[in-house]
Scaffold this active site. Structure first.
Site, short mmCIF file in Angstrom:
data_model
loop_
_atom_site.label_atom_id
_atom_site.label_comp_id
_atom_site.label_asym_id
_atom_site.label_seq_id
_atom_site.Cartn_x
_atom_site.Cartn_y
_atom_site.Cartn_z
CE1 TYR A 32 -0.06 1.93 4.37
CE2 TYR A 32 1.13 -0.34 4.49
CZ TYR A 32 0.99 0.65 4.87
OH TYR A 32 1.37 0.75 6.27
CE LYS A 146 3.17 2.79 3.04
NZ LYS A 146 3.67 3.53 4.17
CD GLU A 178 10.86 1.82 10.37
OE1 GLU A 178 9.93 2.93 9.74
OE2 GLU A 178 9.75 0.63 9.85
CG LEU A 202 8.88 2.35 4.43
CD1 LEU A 202 8.30 1.57 3.59
CD2 LEU A 202 7.15 3.04 4.97
#
Length: 285
Positions: A32, A146, A178, A202
């Protein structure tokens, strides 16, 4: 009436249906992207769509649309929904086939869905900053994709919400990776630092834009992992994401970051980031 884009066609949202054996629904077998829209224009659309293609290649989903094809379709989606400020959410799954963990051997068309959502900029939080907690990173080791497999992220975000915080800062063996839905940055002695782009994070589009801005504006920037100890000892901390932009973090685990106020370097990056938006989408408040 809200219009969605499904498998290349514009239809009313209530008519959008997905097969119960769609692999995205049963396995999270898909990818996505979320693209920010300001003044009815997409921001960094090419970079998002390029990353979408890269993610599809990594998990062998065959997307037949080109970046140009998708750009035209998404611009039309914005127009049909008369959206001014918000996001476009889009995803591709491997499609519907009889349930089996292995990929289907027959050719299956991916399921493609996109829709718009009105969403204002978090102006108040950008000015005052937000709080965060630290949590162990329990996700898989291919966070560079992702993918729709977001249960670890969901659990981390829920912990933040239950603690009355905006974000959870994740770590593996005391190394910060993250946030649950963001990249994490520290500033120490006027040097901006964030985790290097590898399989444990990511590589956010906003992250990439900030690195580029730092390099062009002669702000020292370092892409290198840092520890929980370095996080707590930082002069400034902020997070970045498509919807949060450059968001100051002023407290972690109920302890103030630096002075407890939004830092000077963070403020500079916020202003520079707004200038980047202006170039692509026009003036924002």
């Amino acid at each position: 009436m809200s219009i969605v884009l499904m498998n290349g066609e514009f239809i009313p949202r209530e008519e959008a249906k997905v097969d119960i054996e769609d692999r995205g629904y049963q396995f999270g077998d898909g990818i996505y992207e979320v693209i920010r829209v300001y003044n009815g224009k997409m921001f960094t659309a090419f970079q998002h769509l390029e990353r979408l293609q890269t993610s599809s290649e990594k998990i062998n989903i065959n997307i037949t649309y080109t970046i140009q094809d998708l750009t035209v379709l998404l611009e039309e989606l914005i127009h049909r929904n008369s959206m001014h400020t918000g996001i476009i959410y889009m995803q591709f799954t491997r499609g519907a086939s009889p349930r089996n963990h292995a990929y289907p051997t027959e050719t299956v068309n991916p399921t493609f869905v996109a829709y718009t959502k009105e969403l204002e900029r978090p102006v108040a939080s950008l000015a005052t900053g937000v709080s965060a907690i630290t949590v162990e990173d329990i996700r898989w080791s291919r966070c560079d994709i992702k993918s729709l497999n977001l249960l670890g992220n969901v659990m981390a975000k829920q912990k933040a919400v239950e603690a009355g915080c905006y974000e959870s800062i994740q770590y593996r063996e005391l190394t910060v990776t993250e946030g649950s839905s963001s990249n994490i940055w520290i500033v120490k002695d006027e040097v901006v630092q964030t985790h290097e782009a590898n399989s444990f994070i990511l590589n956010g589009i906003t992250r990439q834009k900030i690195v580029d801005v730092c390099q062009r504006r002669e702000i020292a920037v370092k892409e290198k992992a840092f520890s929980i100890e370095e996080l707590i000892d930082a002069d400034e901390v902020f997070l970045s994401s498509t919807t949060a932009e450059v968001m100051p973090i002023v407290a972690i685990n109920n302890v103030p970051v630096g002075s407890g106020e939004v830092g000077i370097i963070t403020q500079k990056l916020q202003n520079y980031f707004k200038e980047e938006i202006f170039v692509e989408c026009g003036k924002i408040e």
